[in-house]
Design a protein around this motif. Structure first.
Motif, PDB file in Angstrom:
ATOM      1  N   VAL A  85       2.014  -4.868   1.333  1.00 36.38           N
ATOM      2  CA  VAL A  85       1.933  -3.406   1.425  1.00 36.38           C
ATOM      3  C   VAL A  85       1.487  -2.948   2.810  1.00 36.38           C
ATOM      4  N   ALA A  86       0.479  -3.613   3.382  1.00 42.72           N
ATOM      5  CA  ALA A  86      -0.031  -3.184   4.687  1.00 42.72           C
ATOM      6  C   ALA A  86       1.075  -3.190   5.732  1.00 42.72           C
ATOM      7  N   GLY A  87       1.905  -4.215   5.727  1.00 38.14           N
ATOM      8  CA  GLY A  87       3.013  -4.280   6.667  1.00 38.14           C
ATOM      9  C   GLY A  87       4.030  -3.181   6.418  1.00 38.14           C
ATOM     10  N   THR A  88       4.298  -2.923   5.135  1.00 41.87           N
ATOM     11  CA  THR A  88       5.238  -1.860   4.772  1.00 41.87           C
ATOM     12  C   THR A  88       4.748  -0.510   5.279  1.00 41.87           C
ATOM     13  N   ILE A  89       3.461  -0.261   5.131  1.00 42.38           N
ATOM     14  CA  ILE A  89       2.887   1.021   5.532  1.00 42.38           C
ATOM     15  C   ILE A  89       2.899   1.182   7.048  1.00 42.38           C
TER      16      ILE A  89
END
Length: 484
Positions: A80-84
């Motif tokens: 998720v962190a990378g996606t955000i």
């Protein structure tokens, strides 16, 4: 503890002032926020989406004045962190990440600080001090609370009960004994990154839970991004590397996961390995590999230092018993800085409810998410005593709670610390030492052997240097250990 609470209360007041001045915090993103579309979108783990949608629906039904629809989506929280950071405008209003991403998301202007006094008070009242130290970051050179814990996690041991007794599973030596009888390897890990290798790096002496390892202790994102203090060159760490080198070289000892995956190795019919160090997110896969009857769950085992491991070292002795360590982390709710400013108050109201003890308890019963709040072990035991969870489901939670006493939260309170620890070759050097191969380097550093005491000391110095500087040193000090 009182000092920490006082500091966080000051943070809360400062954040409230920030909102009062700006008409709604934008997390430093320059006011680039979405329009209010009447929907608050929430990202949670894939295994939890159905439960949290139900909880949110119940909340709306009980609070007719809430004013928003709520849509919950299941995501791979590890990515998720990378996606955000790639596109925060396409991310949910409220999202779930492991706490070690907080600094990175805050520094890249992808998160808003928590300002609601009731929510901050609940965080302070419910969570252990270890979590309270890692859920804040900086904005405009001030510290603010960013993450709200609601799930805890730690590594532990899955093992094959058909081939390993409960007593054998308590130690690496016992697993080795069982592996010899089965003609296979004792144990593996799910990956060779800096997270999975924490079982060796963070191992602690059983008698007093001591270790010389320090990772960014006292790091201060406000004071010029100070990285704090690190150490992985202690004689205990050298001895543990030596012990693990021997254990990995043994035909019935440690192995890296095969190309088919750790679950294929663990499979009861394959018998490639008897145990794996993993987390709760590996539960369903481990269950599929071994089946309910054969799936054993316990703490990461102990191991005993040999005379060869401690030869020439001080502060350690043959016969010293250590237990494998872990990062004991929390998953947190955070607020997207690009979410509409009009949603801000309601987002925090919703997080206040979703992170409550009541909802965390339900998440354990329905999704096997271990609560993050202090004292959750009493509820977990009560559920087992009342027959609400199976033995393996109880052990899944109980062993994580037990392992939290043998670990630390990942201390990466800034994106730089996270990058330096995970992405600057440190994990590869650590693996090379275990494999007794030349370790990879960057820059002008010459490759070195990792079998001798000097080679191990150089390797550990290199790991520590990479943590602190992000690049390899041009040369090694004349004598080691020396602060990197």
């Amino acid at each position: 503890m009182k000092k920490l609470i006082a500091v966080l209360l000051i943070i809360a007041m400062s954040a409230s002032m920030l909102v009062g001045c700006s008409g709604g915090s934008d997390g430093g993103n320059g006011g680039k926020q979405a329009k209010d579309d009447g929907v608050i979108r929430v990202w949670v783990g894939e295994e939890s989406a159905e439960y949290y949608q139900k909880v949110c629906d119940e909340y709306i039904a009980a609070h007719s004045d809430f004013g928003y629809k709520i849509e919950v989506k299941g995501m791979d929280t590890g990515s998720v962190a990378g996606t955000i950071t790639n596109d925060p405008t396409a991310a949910a209003d409220i999202y779930t990440v492991a706490h070690d991403n907080i600094g990175k998301l805050a520094s890249t202007q992808c998160a808003k600080p928590i300002t609601d006094e009731a929510l901050i008070a609940q965080v302070l009242a419910d969570n252990p001090e270890s979590y309270q130290k890692v859920i804040y970051s900086t904005l405009n050179d001030k510290q603010y609370l960013y993450g709200v814990p609601y799930i805890s996690q730690a590594l532990f041991l899955y093992y094959n009960k058909a081939l390993v007794t409960e007593e054998q599973a308590k130690s690496f030596e016992g697993l080795q004994e069982a592996a010899k009888a089965a003609g296979t390897k004792a144990i593996t890990v799910t990956g060779d990154d800096g997270y999975n290798m924490c079982f060796a790096l963070l191992a602690r002496k059983v008698s007093d839970k001591s270790t010389t390892v320090k990772i960014f202790e006292g790091a201060d994102p406000v004071a010029g991004g100070a990285k704090g203090e690190s150490n992985c060159q202690g004689d205990d760490t050298v001895a543990i590397i030596r012990w693990l080198q021997a254990y990995a070289a043994d035909p019935n000892g440690f192995k890296w996961a095969s190309s088919d995956g750790w679950d294929a190795d663990l499979d009861k019919d394959n018998k490639g390995v008897l145990a794996v160090i993993g987390g709760a997110w590996h539960y369903n896969t481990a269950m599929s590999a071994l089946g309910e009857t054969n799936l054993g769950i316990t703490m990461i085992p102990t191991f005993t230092l040999t005379a060869e491991a401690v030869d020439g070292l001080s502060g350690v002795a043959a016969g010293d018993v250590y237990r494998g360590g872990t990062f004991a982390d929390c998953k947190c709710f955070m607020i997207n800085a690009y979410s509409a400013a009009a949603k801000y108050a309601k987002e925090q109201e919703l997080i206040l409810y979703l992170s409550s003890k009541e909802v965390q308890n339900g998440s354990y019963l329905e999704c096997m998410n271990v609560p993050a709040y202090l004292g959750a072990e009493s509820f977990i035991k009560q559920c087992f005593d009342e027959g609400k969870v199976t033995e393996s489901q109880y052990n899944l939670a109980a062993m994580q709670v037990s392992m939290s006493e043998w670990g630390i939260p990942q201390p990466f309170i800034t994106g730089t610390l996270n990058t330096y620890y995970y992405s600057k070759n440190g994990p590869a050097v650590f693996r090379a030492m275990i494999d007794k191969t030349a370790y990879p380097t960057t820059g002008d550093q010459i490759l070195s052997e990792t079998e001798s005491l000097e080679g191990i000391r150089r390797g550990l110095y290199l790991v520590e240097y990479l943590w602190m500087h992000g690049v390899a040193p041009k040369e090694f000090p004349a004598s080691l250990p020396e602060k990197a």
